[in-house]
Design a protein around this motif. Structure first.
Motif, mmCIF file in Angstrom:
data_model
loop_
_atom_site.group_PDB
_atom_site.id
_atom_site.type_symbol
_atom_site.label_atom_id
_atom_site.label_comp_id
_atom_site.label_asym_id
_atom_site.label_seq_id
_atom_site.Cartn_x
_atom_site.Cartn_y
_atom_site.Cartn_z
ATOM 1 N N PRO A 31 0.812 -1.220 0.000
ATOM 2 C CA PRO A 31 0.000 0.000 0.000
ATOM 3 C C PRO A 31 0.846 1.271 0.000
ATOM 4 C CG PRO A 31 -0.104 -1.104 2.139
ATOM 5 C CD PRO A 31 0.652 -2.014 1.228
ATOM 6 N N ALA A 32 0.240 2.349 -0.481
ATOM 7 C CA ALA A 32 0.913 3.647 -0.513
ATOM 8 C C ALA A 32 1.158 4.138 0.904
ATOM 9 C CB ALA A 32 0.054 4.651 -1.273
ATOM 10 N N LYS A 33 2.291 4.830 1.078
ATOM 11 C CA LYS A 33 2.627 5.455 2.359
ATOM 12 C C LYS A 33 2.791 6.946 2.122
ATOM 13 C CE LYS A 33 5.228 1.421 3.989
ATOM 14 N NZ LYS A 33 6.570 0.928 4.341
ATOM 15 N N SER A 34 2.909 7.679 3.169
ATOM 16 C CA SER A 34 3.110 9.114 3.054
ATOM 17 C C SER A 34 4.363 9.408 2.221
ATOM 18 C CB SER A 34 3.248 9.730 4.451
ATOM 19 O OG SER A 34 3.453 11.119 4.346
ATOM 20 N N GLY A 35 4.173 10.090 1.111
ATOM 21 C CA GLY A 35 5.298 10.453 0.243
ATOM 22 C C GLY A 35 5.767 9.333 -0.665
ATOM 23 N N GLN A 36 5.067 8.171 -0.671
ATOM 24 C CA GLN A 36 5.482 7.043 -1.505
ATOM 25 C C GLN A 36 4.238 6.395 -2.131
ATOM 26 O OE1 GLN A 36 7.659 4.057 0.630
ATOM 27 N NE2 GLN A 36 8.178 2.898 -1.203
ATOM 28 N N PRO A 37 4.229 6.201 -3.445
ATOM 29 C CA PRO A 37 3.060 5.593 -4.088
ATOM 30 C C PRO A 37 2.958 4.101 -3.787
ATOM 31 C CG PRO A 37 4.810 5.892 -5.688
ATOM 32 C CD PRO A 37 5.285 6.521 -4.403
ATOM 33 N N GLU A 38 1.838 3.512 -4.170
ATOM 34 C CA GLU A 38 1.648 2.065 -4.049
ATOM 35 C C GLU A 38 2.719 1.361 -4.868
ATOM 36 O OE1 GLU A 38 -2.107 -0.933 -4.665
ATOM 37 O OE2 GLU A 38 -1.676 0.470 -6.288
ATOM 38 N N LEU A 39 3.263 0.280 -4.342
ATOM 39 C CA LEU A 39 4.307 -0.482 -5.039
ATOM 40 C C LEU A 39 3.687 -1.739 -5.641
ATOM 41 C CD1 LEU A 39 7.210 -0.146 -2.444
ATOM 42 C CD2 LEU A 39 6.885 1.144 -4.556
ATOM 43 N N VAL A 40 3.818 -1.860 -6.970
ATOM 44 C CA VAL A 40 3.239 -2.984 -7.696
ATOM 45 C C VAL A 40 4.367 -3.757 -8.366
ATOM 46 C CG1 VAL A 40 1.656 -3.656 -9.542
ATOM 47 C CG2 VAL A 40 1.137 -1.671 -8.121
ATOM 48 N N ASP A 41 4.362 -5.092 -8.201
ATOM 49 C CA ASP A 41 5.392 -5.924 -8.809
ATOM 50 C C ASP A 41 5.220 -5.916 -10.328
ATOM 51 O OD1 ASP A 41 7.517 -8.078 -7.885
ATOM 52 O OD2 ASP A 41 6.485 -8.888 -9.646
ATOM 53 N N TYR A 42 6.342 -5.979 -11.055
ATOM 54 C CA TYR A 42 6.281 -5.919 -12.507
ATOM 55 C C TYR A 42 5.701 -7.195 -13.114
ATOM 56 C CZ TYR A 42 10.495 -8.812 -12.576
ATOM 57 O OH TYR A 42 11.389 -9.829 -12.403
ATOM 58 N N GLU A 43 5.731 -8.323 -12.386
ATOM 59 C CA GLU A 43 5.175 -9.570 -12.900
ATOM 60 C C GLU A 43 3.655 -9.545 -12.818
ATOM 61 O OE1 GLU A 43 6.717 -13.155 -11.278
ATOM 62 O OE2 GLU A 43 8.799 -12.585 -11.594
ATOM 63 N N TYR A 44 3.008 -10.179 -13.791
ATOM 64 C CA TYR A 44 1.559 -10.254 -13.790
ATOM 65 C C TYR A 44 1.137 -11.538 -14.499
ATOM 66 C CZ TYR A 44 2.093 -8.590 -18.594
ATOM 67 O OH TYR A 44 2.473 -8.446 -19.900
ATOM 68 N N GLU A 45 -0.144 -11.856 -14.384
ATOM 69 C CA GLU A 45 -0.687 -13.042 -15.025
ATOM 70 C C GLU A 45 -1.813 -12.616 -15.967
ATOM 71 O OE1 GLU A 45 -3.430 -16.862 -13.749
ATOM 72 O OE2 GLU A 45 -2.098 -15.983 -12.255
ATOM 73 N N ARG A 46 -1.713 -13.002 -17.217
ATOM 74 C CA ARG A 46 -2.783 -12.677 -18.171
ATOM 75 C C ARG A 46 -4.012 -13.510 -17.854
ATOM 76 N NH1 ARG A 46 -1.286 -12.458 -24.294
ATOM 77 N NH2 ARG A 46 -3.305 -11.476 -24.228
ATOM 78 N N ASN A 47 -5.166 -12.881 -17.923
ATOM 79 C CA ASN A 47 -6.414 -13.562 -17.558
ATOM 80 C C ASN A 47 -7.473 -13.391 -18.645
ATOM 81 O OD1 ASN A 47 -8.006 -15.116 -15.813
ATOM 82 N ND2 ASN A 47 -8.921 -13.296 -14.896
#
Length: 202
Positions: A31-47
């Motif tokens: 989750p996003a913190k003060s002064g830092q955006p949400e962190l999302v891993d570059y890997e994903y699964e096509r659905n």
């Protein structure tokens, strides 16, 4: 056509569609913190994929986005039937602006429905195609751009989530009566689209 006065019995409706790739997260984002955006891993699964049909009546500030599994002639015809018999049941004729995609034809209605039903729909539909390579003249593309920026600029894992998100988006925009201020005039078209006008030889 966009500069004609509003006529509730003959509304001008613009439509377009957009394919969407459904993408699942492989790891839970931090989750996003003060002064830092949400962190999302570059890997994903096509659905899989889905399609969005978007209809908009610019002069009324109305739009609707419908999610379908595919984008076939029958899928388009079903949405046209809903448009004519549910959304615009009281109108005499719906003037539809769309691009030249091969499914945007009256023949698609005959492919999807019995001849009597198709004929009833055809009699209430007037189709105007944008010029070849001129699909940007369709106001539905502006709405699709807004939908993409405001709603689809993240990973959407499945069709159910896509339906919820697009429904929430167009209901909110309809509530706010968001409209399009079309500034492109016929005089502009005669200059910018000169190659599309017939040349008269003297």
């Amino acid at each position: 056509m966009y500069h004609q006065p509003y006529d509730s019995k003959h509304p001008v409706i613009c439509m377009d569609e957009k394919p969407v790739q459904l993408v699942k997260q492989t790891r839970i984002p931090l989750p996003a913190k003060s002064g830092q955006p949400e962190l999302v891993d570059y890997e994903y699964e096509r659905n899989g994929t889905a399609n969005i049909f978007l209809f908009t009546e610019p002069l009324a500030g109305w739009r609707k986005a419908v999610v379908s599994e595919r984008r076939t002639s029958v899928d388009w015809a079903i949405e046209i039937q809903r448009l004519l018999e549910q959304d615009y049941a009281d109108c005499e004729t719906v003037i539809l602006v769309c691009d030249n995609l091969n499914i945007h034809k009256l023949a698609s209605l005959y492919q999807a429905f019995a001849p009597s039903t198709a004929r009833r729909l055809v009699e209430r539909l007037e189709i105007h195609h944008t010029p070849k390579h001129g699909s940007w003249l369709n106001i539905a593309e502006i709405e699709l751009s807004a939908l993409t920026r405001q709603c689809l600029d993240r990973r959407i894992p499945d069709r159910e989530t896509l339906e919820q998100e697009t429904s929430a988006w167009f209901i909110e925009r309809n509530h706010l009566q968001k409209s399009v201020d079309w500034q492109f005039t016929t005089a502009d078209a005669r200059i910018r689209l000169k190659r599309l006008y017939p040349q008269i030889e003297s």
